[in-house]
Design a protein around this motif. Structure first.
Motif, PDB file in Angstrom:
ATOM      1  N   VAL A 207     -53.318 -12.011  -7.658  1.00  0.00           N
ATOM      2  CA  VAL A 207     -54.469 -11.218  -8.080  1.00  0.00           C
ATOM      3  C   VAL A 207     -54.240 -10.573  -9.441  1.00  0.00           C
ATOM      4  N   ALA A 208     -53.008 -10.586  -9.924  1.00  0.00           N
ATOM      5  CA  ALA A 208     -52.710  -9.961 -11.213  1.00  0.00           C
ATOM      6  C   ALA A 208     -53.233 -10.820 -12.365  1.00  0.00           C
ATOM      7  N   VAL A 209     -53.768 -10.185 -13.398  1.00  0.00           N
ATOM      8  CA  VAL A 209     -54.290 -10.913 -14.549  1.00  0.00           C
ATOM      9  C   VAL A 209     -53.160 -11.516 -15.365  1.00  0.00           C
ATOM     10  N   LYS A 210     -52.166 -10.726 -15.667  1.00  0.00           N
ATOM     11  CA  LYS A 210     -51.024 -11.199 -16.463  1.00  0.00           C
ATOM     12  C   LYS A 210     -49.853 -11.488 -15.532  1.00  0.00           C
ATOM     13  N   SER A 211     -50.049 -12.463 -14.686  1.00  0.00           N
ATOM     14  CA  SER A 211     -49.033 -12.795 -13.689  1.00  0.00           C
ATOM     15  C   SER A 211     -48.033 -13.802 -14.255  1.00  0.00           C
ATOM     16  N   PRO A 212     -46.751 -13.628 -13.924  1.00  0.00           N
ATOM     17  CA  PRO A 212     -45.744 -14.619 -14.310  1.00  0.00           C
ATOM     18  C   PRO A 212     -45.662 -15.789 -13.328  1.00  0.00           C
ATOM     19  N   LEU A 213     -46.724 -16.005 -12.574  1.00  0.00           N
ATOM     20  CA  LEU A 213     -46.695 -16.975 -11.476  1.00  0.00           C
ATOM     21  C   LEU A 213     -46.305 -18.368 -11.945  1.00  0.00           C
ATOM     22  N   THR A 214     -46.880 -18.835 -13.044  1.00  0.00           N
ATOM     23  CA  THR A 214     -46.594 -20.198 -13.514  1.00  0.00           C
ATOM     24  C   THR A 214     -45.119 -20.369 -13.824  1.00  0.00           C
ATOM     25  N   SER A 215     -44.548 -19.431 -14.556  1.00  0.00           N
ATOM     26  CA  SER A 215     -43.133 -19.545 -14.906  1.00  0.00           C
ATOM     27  C   SER A 215     -42.248 -19.419 -13.672  1.00  0.00           C
ATOM     28  N   GLU A 216     -42.679 -18.615 -12.709  1.00  0.00           N
ATOM     29  CA  GLU A 216     -41.887 -18.477 -11.482  1.00  0.00           C
ATOM     30  C   GLU A 216     -41.897 -19.765 -10.667  1.00  0.00           C
ATOM     31  N   ILE A 217     -43.044 -20.441 -10.610  1.00  0.00           N
ATOM     32  CA  ILE A 217     -43.106 -21.720  -9.896  1.00  0.00           C
ATOM     33  C   ILE A 217     -42.280 -22.773 -10.629  1.00  0.00           C
ATOM     34  N   GLU A 218     -42.385 -22.792 -11.940  1.00  0.00           N
ATOM     35  CA  GLU A 218     -41.577 -23.741 -12.720  1.00  0.00           C
ATOM     36  C   GLU A 218     -40.097 -23.537 -12.444  1.00  0.00           C
TER      37      GLU A 218
ATOM     38  N   LEU B 253     -40.304 -25.851   1.454  1.00  0.00           N
ATOM     39  CA  LEU B 253     -41.186 -24.783   1.920  1.00  0.00           C
ATOM     40  C   LEU B 253     -40.441 -23.458   1.967  1.00  0.00           C
ATOM     41  N   ARG B 254     -39.262 -23.477   2.532  1.00  0.00           N
ATOM     42  CA  ARG B 254     -38.486 -22.240   2.644  1.00  0.00           C
ATOM     43  C   ARG B 254     -38.139 -21.693   1.260  1.00  0.00           C
ATOM     44  N   ALA B 255     -37.760 -22.585   0.351  1.00  0.00           N
ATOM     45  CA  ALA B 255     -37.389 -22.154  -0.998  1.00  0.00           C
ATOM     46  C   ALA B 255     -38.586 -21.554  -1.734  1.00  0.00           C
ATOM     47  N   MET B 256     -39.754 -22.195  -1.629  1.00  0.00           N
ATOM     48  CA  MET B 256     -40.930 -21.708  -2.332  1.00  0.00           C
ATOM     49  C   MET B 256     -41.444 -20.406  -1.715  1.00  0.00           C
ATOM     50  N   HIS B 257     -41.342 -20.295  -0.419  1.00  0.00           N
ATOM     51  CA  HIS B 257     -41.763 -19.056   0.240  1.00  0.00           C
ATOM     52  C   HIS B 257     -40.865 -17.905  -0.184  1.00  0.00           C
ATOM     53  N   SER B 258     -39.591 -18.193  -0.268  1.00  0.00           N
ATOM     54  CA  SER B 258     -38.640 -17.166  -0.689  1.00  0.00           C
ATOM     55  C   SER B 258     -38.908 -16.729  -2.123  1.00  0.00           C
ATOM     56  N   ALA B 259     -39.267 -17.678  -2.986  1.00  0.00           N
ATOM     57  CA  ALA B 259     -39.495 -17.369  -4.394  1.00  0.00           C
ATOM     58  C   ALA B 259     -40.831 -16.678  -4.641  1.00  0.00           C
ATOM     59  N   LEU B 260     -41.867 -17.021  -3.840  1.00  0.00           N
ATOM     60  CA  LEU B 260     -43.226 -16.565  -4.137  1.00  0.00           C
ATOM     61  C   LEU B 260     -43.782 -15.553  -3.148  1.00  0.00           C
ATOM     62  N   GLY B 261     -43.186 -15.448  -1.971  1.00  0.00           N
ATOM     63  CA  GLY B 261     -43.699 -14.530  -0.972  1.00  0.00           C
ATOM     64  C   GLY B 261     -45.110 -14.899  -0.542  1.00  0.00           C
ATOM     65  N   ASP B 262     -45.968 -13.876  -0.365  1.00  0.00           N
ATOM     66  CA  ASP B 262     -47.312 -14.174   0.138  1.00  0.00           C
ATOM     67  C   ASP B 262     -48.252 -14.708  -0.945  1.00  0.00           C
TER      68      ASP B 262
ATOM     69  N   ARG C 295     -51.192 -18.181   4.291  1.00  0.00           N
ATOM     70  CA  ARG C 295     -51.333 -16.848   3.685  1.00  0.00           C
ATOM     71  C   ARG C 295     -52.299 -15.953   4.466  1.00  0.00           C
ATOM     72  N   TYR C 296     -53.425 -16.498   4.935  1.00  0.00           N
ATOM     73  CA  TYR C 296     -54.494 -15.643   5.456  1.00  0.00           C
ATOM     74  C   TYR C 296     -54.734 -15.766   6.953  1.00  0.00           C
ATOM     75  N   GLY C 297     -54.137 -16.767   7.603  1.00  0.00           N
ATOM     76  CA  GLY C 297     -54.340 -16.939   9.036  1.00  0.00           C
ATOM     77  C   GLY C 297     -55.521 -17.836   9.352  1.00  0.00           C
ATOM     78  N   ASN C 298     -55.727 -18.063  10.655  1.00  0.00           N
ATOM     79  CA  ASN C 298     -56.849 -18.873  11.130  1.00  0.00           C
ATOM     80  C   ASN C 298     -58.152 -18.083  11.051  1.00  0.00           C
ATOM     81  N   ALA C 299     -59.252 -18.744  11.416  1.00  0.00           N
ATOM     82  CA  ALA C 299     -60.563 -18.100  11.335  1.00  0.00           C
ATOM     83  C   ALA C 299     -60.597 -16.795  12.118  1.00  0.00           C
ATOM     84  N   ARG C 300     -60.001 -16.764  13.304  1.00  0.00           N
ATOM     85  CA  ARG C 300     -60.048 -15.546  14.115  1.00  0.00           C
ATOM     86  C   ARG C 300     -59.388 -14.363  13.405  1.00  0.00           C
TER      87      ARG C 300
END
Length: 471
Positions: free
Chosen positions: A291-302, A241-250, A160-165
């Motif tokens: 970063v969203a407070v009311k994120s649907p992240l859990t249901s999207e991962i499920e 990995l490809r499936a989860m990246h497609s579903a969740l993006g960054d 998501r964030y890259g290497n130290a540099r």
């Protein structure tokens, strides 16, 4: 040894104070052996400057006297880059006293920190200001940010964030002649010539000594989900990995590959750690943040994991139901290196490959290594999301440790030759140091080695900064 410090010592004491120049053998000893215990060096003395100006004065004094300098942070490196050579006359400069967070600019989302601040303290300071500093690795409680930047550390959130540099906007660096380059800019756009800071990031103190940095800060996640999935093989993990990246993006921040052998090895040494979804050959540890407070992240991962199970990509999956459960899953992953160290002799490889080439590499490497070293055991894990594998070998049961360690050059040739054949790198995130210096010559294009040597000659013409490292 430290006894040979000679007339340099009074000058150094005048710069940093008597108590911060160590010459007694017992005082110097902890600085002279690397974390793995592989490299043991000698030094004229250990000097502990407390400011960038003191670092500059020490380096200037050494330059005037022709004394080589080895900078050291938390001494957690894995390639001997911060360890002086045996039978050397080098001066070790410890940066642990440069431990201040100089400022946090909330409106600019940056923080300026000195090189001796532990990574965990950088994270904590960012969190107290309401931000995230995303660099994260197993040694974060003891490694220092200056060492992280000098080795271009990777860690678990590179996906998501890259290497130290990628997390640095500006640097303050002491040059080989003792001058200080103040490049502490907090600019995200600055096209005013060469990007000088990038020369020092990842150069392991061979071009200059980083004394401070301006770091990027990010919004702190308000919703985090940790999941553990079982797959039949690494090819299935790549599809997952490809499936989860497609579903969740960054929002997908971590995607760690872990073999069943790693789980068994780690739990043998640390039996309190969990053993989720037992009975499968490979596992993936998934981290997602929003970063969203009311994120649907859990249901999207499920939903995404259910789809991959339905499509027979994943065999089973579980989602941590609390922060403590998520931390336990991460503890299982992060204890693998220590478990292997405790278990016995091992040969480590920190490699990277295009994600698409990893399954074929693993198949070919196992065939070649089984033939060369019957009974060898595989400890394979790493950051699949960014293509970084920790491809480690443990000695066959009952093998003589010294005899197994003696096979390291042969094992390295097999692993690194195949890595390069598949378009990969023999050093993903641990750096070069002493350990992999010859590999640079063997595997990097001659013109690349020539360019690196020209840069070294230009910035350190006398070869006094961390000699015998990198190139």
């Amino acid at each position: 040894m430290a006894d040979s410090a000679g007339p340099l010592v009074p000058a150094l004491k005048a710069i940093v104070g008597d108590t911060h120049v160590l010459t007694a053998a017992a005082d110097v000893a902890p600085y002279l052996t690397d974390w793995r215990g592989r490299y043991h060096g000698q030094a004229r003395a250990v000097v502990r400057p407390g400011t960038a100006a003191e670092v500059a004065a020490v380096v200037r004094c050494c330059a005037e006297n022709g004394v080589p300098v080895v900078p050291q942070g938390g001494n957690t490196g894995l390639c001997g880059g911060a360890t002086p050579h045996a039978a050397s006359d080098e001066l070790l400069v410890s940066l642990t006293r440069l431990n201040r967070v100089r400022s946090i600019d909330a409106d600019n989302a940056t923080m300026t920190v000195e090189a001796g601040v532990p990574l965990a303290a950088v994270q904590d300071a960012a969190a107290r200001a309401g931000f995230l500093f995303p660099l994260s690795l197993a040694a974060e409680g003891s490694c220092l940010i200056g060492g992280n930047l000098s080795t271009n550390a990777g860690g678990t959130a590179v996906l998501r964030y890259g290497n130290a540099r990628d997390l640095v906007l500006g640097l303050e660096v002491v040059l080989a002649d003792g001058r200080v380059w103040d490049g502490l800019k907090g600019l995200r756009k600055d096209n005013t010539g060469y990007d000088i800071k990038q020369l020092f990031l990842g150069s392991e103190g061979t071009l200059g000594i980083i004394t401070a940095a301006v770091l990027k800060l990010f919004p702190r996640p308000r919703t985090s989900v940790t999941a553990w999935a079982a797959v039949d093989d690494v090819a299935a993990a790549v599809k997952l990995l490809r499936a989860m990246h497609s579903a969740l993006g960054d929002r997908l921040t971590g995607f760690e590959l872990i073999s069943a052998d790693c789980v068994a090895l780690t739990r043998a040494q640390f039996p309190a750690l969990p053993e989720p979804l037992r009975g499968h050959a490979w596992y993936v540890l998934i981290q997602a943040d929003d970063v969203a407070v009311k994120s649907p992240l859990t249901s999207e991962i499920e939903s995404a994991l259910a789809d991959t199970i339905s499509d027979e990509i994943a065999r089973d999956a579980t989602i941590a139901q609390s922060e403590a459960q998520g931390a336990a899953l991460w503890a299982l992953r992060e204890h693998i290196p220590e478990a292997q160290r405790l278990e016995g002799p091992n040969i480590k490889h920190d490699i990277s490959l295009p994600v698409s080439r990893i399954p074929e590499f693993l198949d070919q490497a196992r065939v070649a290594l089984d033939a060369a070293f019957p009974g060898v055991r595989y400890v394979v894990f790493g950051h699949l999301g960014d293509g970084n594998l920790h491809y480690n070998l443990s000695a066959p049961a009952g093998a003589d440790p010294a005899a197994f360690n003696a096979t390291t050059p042969h094992a390295n040739r097999i692993v690194y030759d195949l890595t390069v054949k598949h378009g990969g790198s023999f050093s993903a995130e641990h750096g070069i140091g002493q350990m992999k210096r010859e590999e640079v010559i063997r595997y990097e294009p001659a013109i690349e080695v020539e360019l690196m040597r020209r840069v070294k000659q230009a910035l350190d013409p006398e070869g006094l900064l961390n000699p015998g490292k990198v190139v």
